[in-house]
Scaffold this motif. Structure first.
Motif, mmCIF file in Angstrom:
data_model
loop_
_atom_site.group_PDB
_atom_site.id
_atom_site.type_symbol
_atom_site.label_atom_id
_atom_site.label_comp_id
_atom_site.label_asym_id
_atom_site.label_seq_id
_atom_site.Cartn_x
_atom_site.Cartn_y
_atom_site.Cartn_z
ATOM 1 N N ALA A 284 -14.677 -11.298 1.574
ATOM 2 C CA ALA A 284 -14.481 -10.525 2.799
ATOM 3 C C ALA A 284 -13.116 -10.836 3.420
ATOM 4 C CB ALA A 284 -15.592 -10.823 3.794
ATOM 5 N N LEU A 285 -12.746 -12.111 3.413
ATOM 6 C CA LEU A 285 -11.433 -12.493 3.949
ATOM 7 C C LEU A 285 -10.308 -11.856 3.136
ATOM 8 C CD1 LEU A 285 -11.963 -16.292 4.755
ATOM 9 C CD2 LEU A 285 -11.629 -14.424 6.400
ATOM 10 N N LEU A 286 -10.476 -11.808 1.820
ATOM 11 C CA LEU A 286 -9.450 -11.187 0.982
ATOM 12 C C LEU A 286 -9.344 -9.692 1.286
ATOM 13 C CD1 LEU A 286 -7.423 -11.320 -1.368
ATOM 14 C CD2 LEU A 286 -9.338 -10.879 -2.923
ATOM 15 N N VAL A 287 -10.493 -9.016 1.369
ATOM 16 C CA VAL A 287 -10.493 -7.578 1.654
ATOM 17 C C VAL A 287 -9.829 -7.288 2.983
ATOM 18 C CG1 VAL A 287 -11.961 -5.579 2.134
ATOM 19 C CG2 VAL A 287 -12.503 -7.093 0.220
ATOM 20 N N VAL A 290 -6.028 -7.520 2.711
ATOM 21 C CA VAL A 290 -5.296 -6.512 1.936
ATOM 22 C C VAL A 290 -5.346 -5.128 2.565
ATOM 23 C CG1 VAL A 290 -5.762 -7.758 -0.213
ATOM 24 C CG2 VAL A 290 -7.247 -5.854 0.435
ATOM 25 N N MET A 291 -6.245 -4.914 3.514
ATOM 26 C CA MET A 291 -6.413 -3.578 4.094
ATOM 27 C C MET A 291 -5.218 -3.087 4.906
ATOM 28 S SD MET A 291 -10.451 -3.492 5.144
ATOM 29 C CE MET A 291 -10.242 -1.934 6.000
ATOM 30 N N PRO A 292 -4.590 -3.896 5.728
ATOM 31 C CA PRO A 292 -3.467 -3.379 6.530
ATOM 32 C C PRO A 292 -2.338 -2.825 5.660
ATOM 33 C CG PRO A 292 -4.190 -5.516 7.346
ATOM 34 C CD PRO A 292 -4.896 -5.302 6.042
ATOM 35 N N GLU A 293 -1.706 -1.773 6.143
ATOM 36 C CA GLU A 293 -0.606 -1.154 5.399
ATOM 37 C C GLU A 293 0.548 -2.135 5.183
ATOM 38 O OE1 GLU A 293 1.161 1.809 3.211
ATOM 39 O OE2 GLU A 293 -0.857 1.807 4.091
ATOM 40 N N GLY A 294 0.720 -3.039 6.109
ATOM 41 C CA GLY A 294 1.808 -4.009 5.991
ATOM 42 C C GLY A 294 1.390 -5.316 5.355
ATOM 43 N N SER A 295 0.237 -5.326 4.689
ATOM 44 C CA SER A 295 -0.273 -6.552 4.078
ATOM 45 C C SER A 295 0.734 -7.144 3.090
ATOM 46 C CB SER A 295 -1.580 -6.270 3.346
ATOM 47 O OG SER A 295 -1.984 -7.388 2.570
ATOM 48 N N ALA A 296 0.847 -8.456 3.112
ATOM 49 C CA ALA A 296 1.746 -9.150 2.181
ATOM 50 C C ALA A 296 1.242 -9.090 0.746
ATOM 51 C CB ALA A 296 1.913 -10.608 2.609
ATOM 52 N N TRP A 297 -0.015 -8.671 0.565
ATOM 53 C CA TRP A 297 -0.570 -8.539 -0.784
ATOM 54 C C TRP A 297 -0.029 -7.293 -1.486
ATOM 55 C CZ3 TRP A 297 -2.719 -12.545 -2.901
ATOM 56 C CH2 TRP A 297 -3.497 -13.437 -2.166
ATOM 57 N N ARG A 298 0.514 -6.349 -0.743
ATOM 58 C CA ARG A 298 0.931 -5.064 -1.314
ATOM 59 C C ARG A 298 2.339 -5.148 -1.909
ATOM 60 N NH1 ARG A 298 -2.241 -0.695 0.349
ATOM 61 N NH2 ARG A 298 -3.858 -1.257 1.869
ATOM 62 N N SER A 299 2.629 -4.179 -2.793
ATOM 63 C CA SER A 299 3.964 -4.109 -3.389
ATOM 64 C C SER A 299 4.999 -3.896 -2.285
ATOM 65 C CB SER A 299 4.040 -2.952 -4.390
ATOM 66 O OG SER A 299 5.371 -2.701 -4.765
ATOM 67 N N PRO A 300 6.067 -4.677 -2.264
ATOM 68 C CA PRO A 300 7.073 -4.515 -1.203
ATOM 69 C C PRO A 300 7.778 -3.157 -1.249
ATOM 70 C CG PRO A 300 7.828 -6.037 -2.909
ATOM 71 C CD PRO A 300 6.384 -5.771 -3.178
ATOM 72 N N ASP A 301 7.780 -2.501 -2.391
ATOM 73 C CA ASP A 301 8.473 -1.215 -2.530
ATOM 74 C C ASP A 301 7.550 -0.027 -2.293
ATOM 75 O OD1 ASP A 301 10.861 -2.521 -3.201
ATOM 76 O OD2 ASP A 301 10.239 -2.671 -5.305
ATOM 77 N N THR A 302 6.397 -0.014 -2.975
ATOM 78 C CA THR A 302 5.506 1.155 -2.916
ATOM 79 C C THR A 302 4.352 0.974 -1.942
ATOM 80 O OG1 THR A 302 4.084 0.367 -4.715
ATOM 81 C CG2 THR A 302 6.058 1.620 -5.324
ATOM 82 N N ARG A 303 4.100 -0.249 -1.499
ATOM 83 C CA ARG A 303 2.974 -0.593 -0.618
ATOM 84 C C ARG A 303 1.632 -0.378 -1.314
ATOM 85 N NH1 ARG A 303 5.190 -3.979 1.705
ATOM 86 N NH2 ARG A 303 3.294 -4.210 2.934
ATOM 87 N N SER A 308 2.213 -3.186 -10.460
ATOM 88 C CA SER A 308 2.413 -4.448 -11.172
ATOM 89 C C SER A 308 3.227 -5.463 -10.363
ATOM 90 C CB SER A 308 3.121 -4.181 -12.510
ATOM 91 O OG SER A 308 4.367 -3.525 -12.299
ATOM 92 N N ALA A 309 4.030 -4.977 -9.402
ATOM 93 C CA ALA A 309 4.839 -5.884 -8.582
ATOM 94 C C ALA A 309 4.094 -6.384 -7.347
ATOM 95 C CB ALA A 309 6.125 -5.184 -8.146
ATOM 96 N N ALA A 310 2.907 -5.874 -7.114
ATOM 97 C CA ALA A 310 2.137 -6.288 -5.940
ATOM 98 C C ALA A 310 1.690 -7.745 -6.081
ATOM 99 C CB ALA A 310 0.922 -5.385 -5.761
ATOM 100 N N PRO A 311 1.895 -8.569 -5.053
ATOM 101 C CA PRO A 311 1.439 -9.965 -5.119
ATOM 102 C C PRO A 311 -0.045 -10.089 -5.459
ATOM 103 C CG PRO A 311 2.904 -9.671 -3.249
ATOM 104 C CD PRO A 311 2.665 -8.294 -3.818
ATOM 105 N N LEU A 312 -0.868 -9.094 -5.063
ATOM 106 C CA LEU A 312 -2.283 -9.149 -5.390
ATOM 107 C C LEU A 312 -2.487 -9.139 -6.900
ATOM 108 C CD1 LEU A 312 -5.252 -9.088 -4.429
ATOM 109 C CD2 LEU A 312 -5.127 -6.593 -4.537
ATOM 110 N N MET A 313 -1.775 -8.252 -7.613
ATOM 111 C CA MET A 313 -1.902 -8.159 -9.062
ATOM 112 C C MET A 313 -1.360 -9.415 -9.745
ATOM 113 S SD MET A 313 -3.403 -5.333 -10.085
ATOM 114 C CE MET A 313 -4.569 -5.757 -8.774
ATOM 115 N N GLN A 314 -0.342 -10.021 -9.144
ATOM 116 C CA GLN A 314 0.247 -11.214 -9.727
ATOM 117 C C GLN A 314 -0.538 -12.477 -9.384
ATOM 118 O OE1 GLN A 314 4.283 -11.117 -8.238
ATOM 119 N NE2 GLN A 314 4.906 -9.472 -9.631
#
Length: 523
Positions: A284-287, A290-303, A308-314
């Motif tokens: 639940a904490l992870l979800v 990652v939900m906010p549009e500005g989440s640090a888990w998202r790809s810095p370029d495409t959001r 593949s560049a998203a910190p979540l995938m890495q």
């Protein structure tokens, strides 16, 4: 007559697979085999280094040339990079980090108790299809299925009174054989291949191709529908062919390390309840993060989260470590199987002690794959095969099937999906565009061939790891054992999946979002 024929076919198949297993197991130990193959490749590279080839290497734009691995400069480069080649071998870190968390969960008894609870309410008939489907679903987490789903497949089958190697086979078929299938969710492979396809398509002589854009989900409908086919193949083969053949294969692993199906005790039920709460809370904490549009888990370029560049995938493997470590620790303290932090460290150490053989194999495997890539022999095979297929000028259906077969054969020598497609795609995509076939269709044909032979090539980086998992239950497992185990899946997928793709084409069923069958696209 029909009954005799039906009864005879399994016997013939078993005899063929037994021969493959015996011959394969007579090969040297996998670690030594990789070392011998390294020497063979070095000699071949020396013999072919003086040859002149007209084929153009799409990576450099120059005529492809085999590099002499025995040349002084190549030898010094090999030795100077040896340590880095080993420690940066992609599966090595993935396996070891994930196994630290899994080791704690296994040592404290969380995995054993959890599986016993699941099996108590799961119909035996559905174990196989569910396991294969979970293997396909694991692609969302990149390579996590290799270190998570496959060993759990053995545990689930053994705990249910079935042969553990059949569980490994079913899970391996889903994770690796069904690598190009998707389960309603895209994987990181989709944008990766689409990007390479777009680059290849823009190599076409057609001026309009210079601006062509390939949708990352251009094969999504086909790969999603393929999940049903992969699950069906895995289900039928596992239950009707693979498991019956394993009846005479004794499970001779360490009994103390194998799961049981004893009724859950009160302390185990209490531990499971609190471990489940801890796991749900962590998820639940992870979800929420990652939900906010500005989440640090998202790809810095495409959001995007699945880029593949998203910190979540890495961070998939570290997240596996955390999501098994936390409930494993909670279960251990609540159930009384872990008294203090020393027991947690002991669980991690126990998991690492079982990885010694894999580390040795990974060392030689990493060196061989590096040397083979440096020699350019794999690239030469791929490019020559693609050009030969072009020269044959087969009917379109045969050509598409040829792409599948070519990819399947190249896959035995070049393990990386992106490397193969960068080589083959740069030739096949523009060639077929000239014949009126869309890049989307060519990519789909490639994906079928790429998946089908993953499970029978020892050059798959995770192949040595699967042997280690098998040896936990059947100590005599060798390369031949695993190839014989997986060959029926590979052949069935090649034949049926190719037919499935041609059926999509014949019926004009959309391959995916923004995809076409023809080039230029029909109005």
């Amino acid at each position: 007559m029909t009954e005799q024929t039906t009864a005879r076919k399994p016997g013939v198949l078993n005899r063929i697979l037994n021969v493959i297993e015996v011959v394969g197991n007579k090969l040297p130990d996998p670690a030594i085999l990789f070392a011998l193959l390294l020497a063979v490749v070095a000699v071949i590279s020396w013999a072919m280094s003086g040859m002149v080839f007209n084929e153009i290497d799409p990576r450099s734009g120059q005529a492809i040339q085999v590099k002499n691995l025995l040349a002084p400069a190549a030898l010094t480069e090999f030795t100077s990079r040896m340590v880095n080649t080993f420690v940066t071998f992609p599966p090595l870190g993935v396996v070891l980090v994930a196994m630290l968390g899994l080791g704690v969960a296994e040592y404290t008894g969380f995995i054993n108790a959890g599986l016993r609870k699941i099996l108590s309410v799961t119909p035996r008939l559905l174990l196989t299809p569910v396991l294969v489907a979970v293997g396909v679903l694991s692609h969302i987490a990149v390579d996590a299925g290799y270190v998570l789903v496959i060993p759990l497949g053995a545990v689930i089958f053994y705990a249910a009174g079935r042969h553990p190697l059949a569980g490994i086979a079913a899970a391996f078929a889903g994770v690796s054989g069904g690598f190009s299938a998707t389960f309603f969710l895209p994987s990181s492979l989709d944008p990766l291949l689409a990007g390479l396809t777009q680059v290849a398509a823009r190599l076409s002589s057609d001026p309009a191709a210079a601006n062509i854009v390939i949708n990352p989900l251009n094969n999504f409908y086909f790969t999603t529908a393929s999940t049903l086919l992969v699950v069906l193949i895995g289900w039928v083969l596992t239950d009707k062919i693979i498991e019956p053949r394993l009846k005479k294969t004794a499970v001779d692993g360490d009994p103390a390390g194998l799961p049981t199906m004893d009724p859950l005790q009160p302390n185990e039920l209490k531990g499971l309840r609190w471990a489940g709460i801890a796991m749900i809370a962590s998820l639940a904490l992870l979800v929420l993060s990652v939900m906010p549009e500005g989440s640090a888990w998202r790809s810095p370029d495409t959001r995007e989260l699945t880029h593949s560049a998203a910190p979540l995938m890495q961070s998939i493997v570290p997240l596996i470590f955390i999501f098994f470590l936390i409930p494993g620790v909670v279960y251990g303290y609540v159930a009384g199987t872990a008294k203090n932090h020393r027991d947690i460290v002991k669980g991690m150490s126990h998991a690492m002690s079982g990885m010694g053989y894999y580390i040795v194999m990974a060392f030689f495997c990493a060196l061989f794959i590096f040397a083979f890539g440096q020699s350019n022999l794999g690239a030469l095979i791929a490019i020559k095969g693609a050009l030969w297929l072009k020269e044959m000028a087969f009917p379109m259906g045969v050509t598409l099937a040829g792409i599948v077969l070519l990819t399947a054969m190249v896959n035995l020598f070049v393990g990386s999906a992106s490397a193969k497609w960068a080589l083959i795609g740069s030739v096949m995509v523009p060639m077929l565009m000239e014949l009126g076939v869309s890049p989307d269709m060519t990519q789909a044909a490639y994906r079928v061939g790429d998946s089908s032979t993953n499970i029978i090539t020892p050059l798959l980086p995770y192949f040595p790891l699967i042997i280690v998992f098998c040896r936990k239950y059947v100590q005599s497992t060798g390369i031949g054992t695993l190839i014989a185990l997986m060959l029926p899946y590979s052949i069935a997928m090649l034949v049926l999946w190719t037919s499935f793709l041609l059926g999509f084409w014949a019926l004009d069923i959309p391959l995916g979002i923004g995809s076409t069958y023809t080039y230029p696209a029909a109005p």
